[in-house]
Design a protein around this motif. Structure first.
Motif, PDB file in Angstrom:
ATOM      1  N   HIS A  37       9.997   9.597  -0.059  1.00  0.00           N
ATOM      2  CA  HIS A  37       9.566   8.970  -1.302  1.00  0.00           C
ATOM      3  C   HIS A  37       8.171   9.456  -1.667  1.00  0.00           C
ATOM      4  O   HIS A  37       7.257   9.388  -0.855  1.00  0.00           O
ATOM      5  CB  HIS A  37       9.576   7.452  -1.156  1.00  0.00           C
ATOM      6  CG  HIS A  37       9.286   6.731  -2.428  1.00  0.00           C
ATOM      7  ND1 HIS A  37       9.987   6.990  -3.592  1.00  0.00           N
ATOM      8  CD2 HIS A  37       8.387   5.788  -2.736  1.00  0.00           C
ATOM      9  CE1 HIS A  37       9.512   6.217  -4.552  1.00  0.00           C
ATOM     10  NE2 HIS A  37       8.542   5.480  -4.050  1.00  0.00           N
ATOM     11  N   LYS A  38       8.029   9.954  -2.868  1.00  0.00           N
ATOM     12  CA  LYS A  38       6.782  10.509  -3.394  1.00  0.00           C
ATOM     13  C   LYS A  38       6.386  11.808  -2.685  1.00  0.00           C
ATOM     14  O   LYS A  38       5.274  12.281  -2.852  1.00  0.00           O
ATOM     15  CB  LYS A  38       5.629   9.501  -3.270  1.00  0.00           C
ATOM     16  CG  LYS A  38       5.798   8.239  -4.069  1.00  0.00           C
ATOM     17  CD  LYS A  38       5.572   8.519  -5.516  1.00  0.00           C
ATOM     18  CE  LYS A  38       5.526   7.230  -6.310  1.00  0.00           C
ATOM     19  NZ  LYS A  38       5.462   7.481  -7.720  1.00  0.00           N
TER      20      LYS A  38
ATOM     21  N   ARG B 115      -0.869   3.394  -8.871  1.00  0.00           N
ATOM     22  CA  ARG B 115      -2.164   2.751  -8.623  1.00  0.00           C
ATOM     23  C   ARG B 115      -2.040   1.682  -7.536  1.00  0.00           C
ATOM     24  O   ARG B 115      -2.887   1.570  -6.648  1.00  0.00           O
ATOM     25  CB  ARG B 115      -2.678   2.138  -9.918  1.00  0.00           C
ATOM     26  CG  ARG B 115      -4.007   1.492  -9.784  1.00  0.00           C
ATOM     27  CD  ARG B 115      -4.437   0.910 -11.099  1.00  0.00           C
ATOM     28  NE  ARG B 115      -5.811   1.279 -11.331  1.00  0.00           N
ATOM     29  CZ  ARG B 115      -6.469   0.974 -12.395  1.00  0.00           C
ATOM     30  NH1 ARG B 115      -5.890   0.318 -13.375  1.00  0.00           N
ATOM     31  NH2 ARG B 115      -7.725   1.313 -12.527  1.00  0.00           N
ATOM     32  N   ARG B 116      -0.968   0.908  -7.592  1.00  0.00           N
ATOM     33  CA  ARG B 116      -0.737  -0.129  -6.576  1.00  0.00           C
ATOM     34  C   ARG B 116      -0.433   0.503  -5.220  1.00  0.00           C
ATOM     35  O   ARG B 116      -0.915   0.033  -4.188  1.00  0.00           O
ATOM     36  CB  ARG B 116       0.410  -1.027  -7.003  1.00  0.00           C
ATOM     37  CG  ARG B 116       0.573  -2.203  -6.073  1.00  0.00           C
ATOM     38  CD  ARG B 116       1.270  -3.315  -6.724  1.00  0.00           C
ATOM     39  NE  ARG B 116       0.487  -3.683  -7.908  1.00  0.00           N
ATOM     40  CZ  ARG B 116       0.637  -4.787  -8.589  1.00  0.00           C
ATOM     41  NH1 ARG B 116       1.544  -5.649  -8.230  1.00  0.00           N
ATOM     42  NH2 ARG B 116      -0.080  -5.057  -9.644  1.00  0.00           N
ATOM     43  N   LEU B 117       0.363   1.577  -5.219  1.00  0.00           N
ATOM     44  CA  LEU B 117       0.672   2.251  -3.960  1.00  0.00           C
ATOM     45  C   LEU B 117      -0.596   2.825  -3.328  1.00  0.00           C
ATOM     46  O   LEU B 117      -0.815   2.679  -2.124  1.00  0.00           O
ATOM     47  CB  LEU B 117       1.698   3.364  -4.198  1.00  0.00           C
ATOM     48  CG  LEU B 117       3.102   2.920  -4.634  1.00  0.00           C
ATOM     49  CD1 LEU B 117       3.956   4.130  -4.981  1.00  0.00           C
ATOM     50  CD2 LEU B 117       3.767   2.084  -3.573  1.00  0.00           C
TER      51      LEU B 117
ATOM     52  N   PHE C 223       0.224  12.944  -6.635  1.00  0.00           N
ATOM     53  CA  PHE C 223       0.141  11.703  -5.867  1.00  0.00           C
ATOM     54  C   PHE C 223      -0.289  11.992  -4.429  1.00  0.00           C
ATOM     55  O   PHE C 223      -1.141  11.305  -3.876  1.00  0.00           O
ATOM     56  CB  PHE C 223       1.481  10.969  -5.880  1.00  0.00           C
ATOM     57  CG  PHE C 223       1.455   9.695  -5.077  1.00  0.00           C
ATOM     58  CD1 PHE C 223       0.912   8.547  -5.609  1.00  0.00           C
ATOM     59  CD2 PHE C 223       1.939   9.672  -3.782  1.00  0.00           C
ATOM     60  CE1 PHE C 223       0.865   7.377  -4.873  1.00  0.00           C
ATOM     61  CE2 PHE C 223       1.894   8.510  -3.035  1.00  0.00           C
ATOM     62  CZ  PHE C 223       1.356   7.364  -3.583  1.00  0.00           C
ATOM     63  N   LEU C 224       0.325  13.019  -3.823  1.00  0.00           N
ATOM     64  CA  LEU C 224      -0.014  13.357  -2.438  1.00  0.00           C
ATOM     65  C   LEU C 224      -1.478  13.753  -2.303  1.00  0.00           C
ATOM     66  O   LEU C 224      -2.130  13.395  -1.324  1.00  0.00           O
ATOM     67  CB  LEU C 224       0.891  14.483  -1.937  1.00  0.00           C
ATOM     68  CG  LEU C 224       2.357  14.100  -1.718  1.00  0.00           C
ATOM     69  CD1 LEU C 224       3.167  15.341  -1.350  1.00  0.00           C
ATOM     70  CD2 LEU C 224       2.489  13.030  -0.676  1.00  0.00           C
ATOM     71  N   LEU C 225      -2.000  14.475  -3.293  1.00  0.00           N
ATOM     72  CA  LEU C 225      -3.412  14.864  -3.256  1.00  0.00           C
ATOM     73  C   LEU C 225      -4.312  13.633  -3.256  1.00  0.00           C
ATOM     74  O   LEU C 225      -5.264  13.547  -2.471  1.00  0.00           O
ATOM     75  CB  LEU C 225      -3.737  15.763  -4.451  1.00  0.00           C
ATOM     76  CG  LEU C 225      -5.171  16.260  -4.549  1.00  0.00           C
ATOM     77  CD1 LEU C 225      -5.477  17.186  -3.379  1.00  0.00           C
ATOM     78  CD2 LEU C 225      -5.395  16.965  -5.861  1.00  0.00           C
TER      79      LEU C 225
ATOM     80  N   ALA D  67      -6.593  12.437  -0.122  1.00  0.00           N
ATOM     81  CA  ALA D  67      -8.029  12.292  -0.365  1.00  0.00           C
ATOM     82  C   ALA D  67      -8.517  10.922   0.116  1.00  0.00           C
ATOM     83  O   ALA D  67      -9.590  10.817   0.731  1.00  0.00           O
ATOM     84  CB  ALA D  67      -8.340  12.485  -1.845  1.00  0.00           C
ATOM     85  N   LEU D  68      -7.734   9.873  -0.137  1.00  0.00           N
ATOM     86  CA  LEU D  68      -8.099   8.541   0.352  1.00  0.00           C
ATOM     87  C   LEU D  68      -8.104   8.500   1.877  1.00  0.00           C
ATOM     88  O   LEU D  68      -8.989   7.888   2.481  1.00  0.00           O
ATOM     89  CB  LEU D  68      -7.121   7.491  -0.181  1.00  0.00           C
ATOM     90  CG  LEU D  68      -7.295   7.063  -1.625  1.00  0.00           C
ATOM     91  CD1 LEU D  68      -6.161   6.140  -2.043  1.00  0.00           C
ATOM     92  CD2 LEU D  68      -8.627   6.369  -1.814  1.00  0.00           C
TER      93      LEU D  68
END
Length: 95
Positions: free
Chosen positions: A62-63, A39-41, A69-71, A75-76
């Motif tokens: 990383h990630k 959430r912070r990332l 997470f990538l989706l 999207a953002l």
């Protein structure tokens, strides 16, 4: 000083902070320490740090293997670029 200077300064600071947090979270992951929340990332991405997040994701690896997470991150990014494009179009059309 113009608004563009302050905008560039803000984006520079947010992107620097985002990359540092990405690197810290990678280090925490390697050492099994307490992690930075997704959430912070994503919040840092939302604040305008997504270019550094992309660099950190692929340069630090990383990630990069977490599709959920990538989706959310992509999207953002699409939402922000679309919003900026819409505001630009509106500003040009209003002239």
């Amino acid at each position: 000083m113009t608004i563009w200077f302050y905008l560039a300064l803000y984006l520079g600071m947010v992107n620097f902070l985002t990359y540092v947090v990405w690197a810290m979270d990678k280090k925490y992951a390697i050492h099994g320490a307490r992690r930075v929340s997704e959430r912070r990332l994503l919040g840092l991405c939302l604040l305008g740090g997504w270019p550094s997040a992309l660099i950190g994701t692929y340069r630090l690896r990383h990630k990069s293997s977490k599709p959920s997470f990538l989706l959310k991150m992509y999207a953002l990014i699409v939402l922000q670029i679309g919003s900026l494009g819409g505001l630009t179009w509106y500003a040009i059309a209003a002239v």
